[in-house]
Design an enzyme around this catalytic site. Structure first.
Site, PDB file in Angstrom:
ATOM      1  N   LYS A 282      42.992  34.535  37.956  1.00 48.50           N
ATOM      2  CA  LYS A 282      41.969  32.772  37.686  1.00 48.50           C
ATOM      3  C   LYS A 282      43.404  32.058  36.864  1.00 48.50           C
ATOM      4  CE  LYS A 282      37.723  35.132  38.335  1.00 48.50           C
ATOM      5  NZ  LYS A 282      37.110  34.828  39.967  1.00 48.50           N
ATOM      6  N   ARG A 356      34.089  43.116  45.764  1.00 48.82           N
ATOM      7  CA  ARG A 356      33.231  44.046  47.187  1.00 48.82           C
ATOM      8  C   ARG A 356      34.564  45.513  47.405  1.00 48.82           C
ATOM      9  NH1 ARG A 356      35.427  38.488  50.677  1.00 48.82           N
ATOM     10  NH2 ARG A 356      34.613  37.564  48.575  1.00 48.82           N
TER      11      ARG A 356
HETATM   12  N1  BES Z   1      32.709  37.502  40.283  1.00 50.74           N
HETATM   13  C1  BES Z   1      33.793  36.073  41.201  1.00 50.74           C
HETATM   14  C2  BES Z   1      33.031  35.436  42.157  1.00 50.74           C
HETATM   15  C3  BES Z   1      32.235  34.215  41.205  1.00 50.74           C
HETATM   16  C4  BES Z   1      32.764  32.753  40.464  1.00 50.74           C
HETATM   17  C5  BES Z   1      31.191  34.611  39.851  1.00 50.74           C
HETATM   18  C6  BES Z   1      32.196  32.402  39.701  1.00 50.74           C
HETATM   19  C7  BES Z   1      30.342  34.052  39.597  1.00 50.74           C
HETATM   20  C8  BES Z   1      31.150  32.795  39.074  1.00 50.74           C
HETATM   21  C9  BES Z   1      34.631  37.018  42.745  1.00 50.74           C
HETATM   22  O1  BES Z   1      35.511  37.772  42.257  1.00 50.74           O
HETATM   23  C10 BES Z   1      35.896  36.326  43.064  1.00 50.74           C
HETATM   24  O2  BES Z   1      36.597  35.932  42.429  1.00 50.74           O
HETATM   25  N2  BES Z   1      35.350  35.583  44.087  1.00 50.74           N
HETATM   26  C11 BES Z   1      36.473  35.302  44.808  1.00 50.74           C
HETATM   27  C12 BES Z   1      37.031  35.560  45.986  1.00 50.74           C
HETATM   28  C13 BES Z   1      37.986  34.966  47.048  1.00 50.74           C
HETATM   29  C14 BES Z   1      38.496  35.294  46.152  1.00 50.74           C
HETATM   30  C15 BES Z   1      37.539  35.293  48.494  1.00 50.74           C
HETATM   31  C16 BES Z   1      36.218  33.720  44.681  1.00 50.74           C
HETATM   32  O3  BES Z   1      35.139  32.939  44.905  1.00 50.74           O
HETATM   33  O4  BES Z   1      36.958  32.749  44.604  1.00 50.74           O
HETATM   34 MN    MN Z   2      37.136  38.262  41.851  1.00 48.50          MN
END
Ligand code: BES
Ligand code: MN
Ligand code: ZN
Length: 506
Positions: A282, A356
């Protein structure tokens, strides 16, 4: 440590003898004071009536006027808070009112707070003592703050209210108190774990906190990496593979149903104690927020605590999938294929879609092992749900209309609101992979929350009622409300507790 008590109305003046004491009274939207407020107003030469004349003050929830009494009145401050229209007043209004009262006490620097709930303020729908008990809950939730790491703040920079007294029908309040007290404790336990930084709360320390709940009569089992490896939980293990912290799967059981062999309801929580994204790392800005990527597991932890504390007549299983998602020489790579516990294979195209993967194995495990009739998972699963719904509703996905209706219906009552999103073949196709049974992200980069839900549904067995609640937008709050200070909200604890109480206790 703040102390909370009920007192009979007749004793409302008792705390006025304390220094820095605040009395909070209420006024309705027609600016009508109750009997007690009127008598105090007389003592104060009409100062309350005068203060209420402000055109700003409409008696609405959240509004208040502060009066500093002159000689002869022992309170340091008297605050009149709005209670709003009787027509729209619910038990939640009393929680909010008490939360506001606590907030005012902390702003003013009061150590002793007396909240005077006059009979005139109680609507007919509330049975005797209900309003008082909800005020207690609101005060406890409103007084919450996570201050353990401050070492240099002065007393006046921290919340200072130490004694909160709810004046009303104290005897009747006791009949409703235990259920709501158990709820307050569960929610506070959730806020505590969700607020902790990831160097303190990691899979093993979180599992240890779960083990401590044996004292409440919960059955607790913790599976370590060796046990999960032997079972074949490679989807979950793959996520934790780049972390020095060992992944854990926690099983919490509360066996409270009168019919001993009845099938349980199951709750499954995403417990990513820190989500760096892994190799699909990230951006730095905001990454600290990913300490609360275990908000789903935090809610399951809290609700199981509540069910045990209130000795709910239900068989319930809570599963926490606890991992840390880190980049490392040993971390999972984009493109890796893992064989999940269900036997289905997954191409991991993005290591940041890790929640997931954790849930896939946790969901399969709970169904194989406990044969629940209903499974509800809570997860801070997708940023996309914030794009869709903002921070008001959690996203709801379900294979069962009855279950979905029940969950949505409890939104108003609990404040844990959900909005259902569609599912179906169109979305499911997006997660087909060229080399495995599925991939962990959708091909077209659209409807990200729905494709995530479709992924989870591939791990739900026939005849199991399932709901997935995406709480990425609701587990954490940057702005305080009356009953939820900045930070962890404990979203989901109330919702699941109410769901059990309404539909699943026998
Ligand atoms: N934990 C994150 C989602 C999230 C984002 C929670 C902001 C709380 C606040 C999750 O694991 C994630 O990174 N999701 C990705 C999915 C994508 C890679 C398909 C996302 O939401 O960008
Ligand atoms: Mn994630
Ligand atoms: Zn995540």
């Amino acid at each position: 440590m703040t102390h909370f008590h009920y007192h009979p109305r007749s004793e409302w003046q008792q705390q006025a003898t304390q220094e820095r004491s605040l009395c909070v009274l209420f006024v309705t939207s027609d600016k009508a004071l109750g009997i007690t407020a009127k008598s105090l107003d007389v003592q104060m030469d009409g100062a309350l009536t005068k203060a209420l004349q402000s055109p700003y003050m409409k008696g609405k929830a959240g509004q208040s006027v502060t009066v500093i009494p002159s000689q002869g009145v022992a309170w340091s401050w008297v605050v009149v808070c709005g209670m709003g229209d009787a027509a729209s007043r619910t038990s939640m209004s009393y929680e909010q009112a008490a939360g506001e009262a606590v907030k005012r006490a902390n702003e003013l620097g009061a150590t002793h707070l007396t909240v005077m709930l006059e009979e005139e303020m109680i609507v007919a729908e509330c049975a005797h003592g209900v309003a008082e008990a909800h005020m207690m809950l609101g005060a406890r939730l409103g007084a919450y703050y996570f201050g353990k790491y401050f070492t240099t703040k002065k007393e006046h920079e921290l919340p200072c209210v130490q004694h909160v007294v709810i004046c009303g029908d104290d005897v009747a309040a006791q009949t409703h108190h235990p259920r709501l007290e158990a709820l307050a404790e569960g929610m506070i336990a959730t806020r505590d774990v969700v607020s902790e930084p990831a160097n303190v709360l990691h899979p093993q320390s979180f599992a240890q906190k779960c083990e401590d709940m044996r004292a409440l009569g919960l059955e607790v089992q913790v599976l370590g990496e060796d046990e999960m490896h032997a079972l074949g939980m490679n989807a979950l293990l793959g996520v934790g593979q780049g972390s020095v912290r060992a992944s854990q799967l926690v099983v919490l059981r509360w066996n409270g149903a009168t019919k001993k062999d009845s099938a349980p309801i199951a709750f499954v929580g995403k417990g990513v104690c820190f989500d760096s994204g892994g190799i699909s790392i990230k951006p730095a800005a905001g990454m600290e927020e990913m300490k609360w990527d275990m908000g789903g597991a935090g809610a399951v932890y809290g609700v199981m605590r509540t069910l045990a504390l209130r000795k709910a007549c239900v068989h319930a299983v809570g599963i926490l999938g606890l991992v840390e998602n880190m980049p490392d020489g040993n971390a999972q790579r984009p493109g890796d294929v893992v064989v999940s516990y269900s036997g289905q294979t997954i191409e991991v195209n993005n290591t940041d879609a890790e929640g997931r993967l954790v849930l896939a194995d946790a969901l399969w495990y709970v169904q194989e092992k406990f044969r629940p009739h209903t499974v509800i998972d809570l997860a801070t699963l997708t940023g996309a749900i914030i794009v869709s719904l903002g921070k008001k509703y959690a996203g709801l996905f379900s294979n069962n209309d009855v279950l979905a209706q029940r969950i949505m219906g409890l939104g108003d009552e609990t404040g844990d609101e959900t909005w259902r999103l569609p599912m179906g073949d169109y979305y499911d196709k997006q997660i087909n992979s060229d080399i495995a049974d599925m991939q962990n992200v959708g091909t077209d980069k659209e409807a990200g929350s729905i494709t995530a839900a479709q992924f989870l549904q591939r791990f739900i067995q026939k005849d199991v009622a399932w709901a997935h609640v995406d709480i990425a937008g609701t587990a954490w709050r940057k702005k305080a409300t009356a009953t939820s200070p900045k930070g962890a909200t404990a979203y989901g604890v109330r919702l699941l507790d109410a769901l059990v109480a309404r539909y699943y206790e026998v």
